[in-house]
Write a protein that holds these residues in place. Sequence first.
Motif, short mmCIF file in Angstrom:
data_model
loop_
_atom_site.label_atom_id
_atom_site.label_comp_id
_atom_site.label_asym_id
_atom_site.label_seq_id
_atom_site.Cartn_x
_atom_site.Cartn_y
_atom_site.Cartn_z
N ASP A 214 0.84 -1.19 0.00
CA ASP A 214 0.00 0.00 0.00
C ASP A 214 0.88 1.25 0.00
OD1 ASP A 214 -1.74 2.09 0.63
OD2 ASP A 214 -2.26 1.31 2.59
N PHE A 215 0.85 2.00 -1.09
CA PHE A 215 1.47 3.33 -1.11
C PHE A 215 0.48 4.43 -0.72
CE2 PHE A 215 5.05 2.47 -4.45
CZ PHE A 215 5.68 1.65 -3.53
N TYR A 216 -0.79 4.09 -0.69
CA TYR A 216 -1.87 5.05 -0.43
C TYR A 216 -1.65 5.78 0.89
CZ TYR A 216 -6.91 6.38 -0.18
OH TYR A 216 -8.11 7.03 -0.11
N HIS A 217 -1.06 5.08 1.88
CA HIS A 217 -0.92 5.66 3.22
C HIS A 217 0.36 6.49 3.39
CE1 HIS A 217 1.86 2.25 3.67
NE2 HIS A 217 2.35 2.84 4.74
N LEU A 218 1.27 6.45 2.43
CA LEU A 218 2.60 7.00 2.65
C LEU A 218 2.61 8.48 3.05
CD1 LEU A 218 4.73 5.26 -0.15
CD2 LEU A 218 4.44 4.61 2.24
N PRO A 219 1.92 9.39 2.32
CA PRO A 219 2.01 10.81 2.69
C PRO A 219 1.18 11.18 3.93
CG PRO A 219 0.57 10.55 0.81
CD PRO A 219 1.14 9.20 1.08
N VAL A 220 0.38 10.24 4.42
CA VAL A 220 -0.44 10.52 5.61
C VAL A 220 0.24 9.95 6.85
CG1 VAL A 220 -2.71 10.26 6.69
CG2 VAL A 220 -2.53 10.50 4.19
N LEU A 221 0.36 8.62 6.90
CA LEU A 221 0.95 7.99 8.08
C LEU A 221 2.42 8.37 8.25
CD1 LEU A 221 0.62 6.05 10.46
CD2 LEU A 221 1.17 4.17 8.89
N HIS A 222 3.13 8.54 7.13
CA HIS A 222 4.57 8.81 7.20
C HIS A 222 4.92 10.25 6.86
CE1 HIS A 222 4.99 4.56 7.72
NE2 HIS A 222 4.60 4.27 6.49
N LYS A 223 4.00 11.16 7.14
CA LYS A 223 4.24 12.57 6.80
C LYS A 223 5.43 13.15 7.54
CE LYS A 223 0.83 14.36 10.15
NZ LYS A 223 0.59 13.03 10.78
N ASP A 229 4.40 15.28 1.02
CA ASP A 229 4.29 15.39 -0.44
C ASP A 229 4.76 14.11 -1.12
OD1 ASP A 229 6.93 15.68 0.27
OD2 ASP A 229 7.36 17.31 -1.14
N PHE A 230 4.93 13.04 -0.34
CA PHE A 230 5.39 11.77 -0.91
C PHE A 230 4.29 11.17 -1.78
CE2 PHE A 230 7.63 7.59 -0.39
CZ PHE A 230 8.91 8.06 -0.64
N PHE A 231 4.67 10.39 -2.80
CA PHE A 231 3.69 9.80 -3.71
C PHE A 231 2.77 8.83 -2.97
CE2 PHE A 231 6.04 5.90 -3.59
CZ PHE A 231 7.38 6.26 -3.61
N ASP A 348 7.22 2.43 14.84
CA ASP A 348 6.47 3.50 15.48
C ASP A 348 5.32 4.03 14.64
OD1 ASP A 348 8.35 3.18 17.45
OD2 ASP A 348 9.47 5.01 16.99
N GLU A 349 5.32 3.75 13.34
CA GLU A 349 4.25 4.25 12.48
C GLU A 349 3.41 3.09 11.93
OE1 GLU A 349 6.67 8.33 11.22
OE2 GLU A 349 6.29 6.82 9.68
N ASP A 350 4.00 2.22 11.13
CA ASP A 350 3.22 1.14 10.51
C ASP A 350 2.65 0.18 11.54
OD1 ASP A 350 3.43 1.61 7.62
OD2 ASP A 350 5.57 1.29 7.92
N TYR A 351 3.51 -0.40 12.38
CA TYR A 351 3.05 -1.45 13.28
C TYR A 351 2.27 -0.89 14.47
CZ TYR A 351 5.58 -5.09 10.72
OH TYR A 351 6.01 -5.98 9.77
N ALA A 352 2.63 0.28 14.93
CA ALA A 352 1.85 0.90 16.01
C ALA A 352 0.43 1.18 15.53
CB ALA A 352 2.51 2.19 16.48
N THR A 353 0.29 1.66 14.29
CA THR A 353 -1.04 1.88 13.71
C THR A 353 -1.78 0.56 13.53
OG1 THR A 353 -0.30 3.88 12.57
CG2 THR A 353 -2.28 2.81 11.72
N GLY A 354 -1.07 -0.46 13.04
CA GLY A 354 -1.68 -1.77 12.84
C GLY A 354 -2.21 -2.37 14.12
N LYS A 355 -1.48 -2.19 15.22
CA LYS A 355 -1.94 -2.72 16.50
C LYS A 355 -3.21 -2.01 16.96
CE LYS A 355 2.63 -4.19 18.08
NZ LYS A 355 3.74 -3.95 19.03
#
Length: 409
Positions: A214-223, A229-231, A348-355
């Motif tokens: 999933d690239f859809y989450h990149l500019p939001v979760l990983h801002k 402004d990431f794709f 801290d971003e992907d897995y914390a959100t997933g939990k």
Amino acid sequence: MSREELITMTRSLIDHGAADTMEYADEVVQVPASTYTDPDLFELEKRNIFRRLPLMVAPSCELPEPDDYKAMDICGVPLLLTRQRDGSVGAFLNMCSHRGNPVVEAGTTGNATRFMCGYHGWTFKNDGDLVGVASQKDFGAVDKAALCLKRFPVYESAGLIWATLDLNSKLSIADYLCGYDDLLEAFGFDGWTLFSQRTLPGPNWKTAYDGYLDFYHLPVLHKDTFGADFFNRANYFFWGPHQRLSSPSKFAQKTGSDEMLDLSVMSDDELPQDALTQGVWTIFPHISIASFYGGGQRGAMISQLFPGETVGESYTTQYYVMENRPETDEDVKSAHEQFDFLEVVVRDEDYATGKRQHEALQSGMMDHVLFGKNERGGQVFHQWVDRLTHASDPKVEEIFAGEQKEAAE
């Protein structure tokens, strides 16, 4: 390696990027929320996915020398990998044929020609042969040749090692890969070095794996890490259940530089190898490979994901592999900084959100989750998980024999 196939994919990405378009799935898809939370389904997945299908168990550079070994537990199965003197890899059930005690402690690596069981002292060569029965005169006559360590199917290709945790499996690992390993050769992992590794706890294995597709989450979760402004678009390419996702763009970053290359003005011969492999390459059901540059050279993070003890748990080993081992203090520091940055992003971003997501889904208050037309990779992943979880052994063999035949054509 098929450079022509890589070029075809790259040209497709360039064309979509120039036109500001992307490839879409046919529709928005609903996936039952219970697929993430049902403990009975979770146990079935462990048995029919992780204990039946080939798994990428190690990068080749984790066992670079003759007599190197690695012991690990996967979904309750003790596995021992060894590098043989002839360069091949052996995969064994890590259980002494006397009473079943592991002959090597799980989670350890090293270099050895012999393994002695710590319970009664039976000794095995690193090719699995039983060579010593302690106090054999007292124990009684046994056929040592019939009491070797049991072998799992194993396959090494493209600098990666696969094993199937089913002693009686008839599924060809080459068929299972559908020719995908030919494309993975483009990374050149043969001869690379393992710089560092670590293991992180995560949420339900499918919740965790969704993020790699999933690239859809990149500019939001990983801002705060990659930037707002990431794709967020990705086109998907498929080889059976294995996928590559890459941003539709005519630009690629020049290796080791902030300079952006305009690929649309380059001939096929001029396209750099890094540009041909950009994006994320996933190996079903549990591997993600992404390229990075740190420590003065090319690197990649290989993420190896396994289910945990319960439906809400998983664990991921992150391998940071590099084309060459960094030599200067500055390059070592740079490589560590790159790897540490990736730990923060995932932990801290992907897995914390997933939990948090998994805990909310366990409330039972949502019937289904959604995968949009722009989230084609997640749609395909869940379709394959469902298909293979409920298929018989002969059907699985039939599926991948057909996929391999189609890939060959």
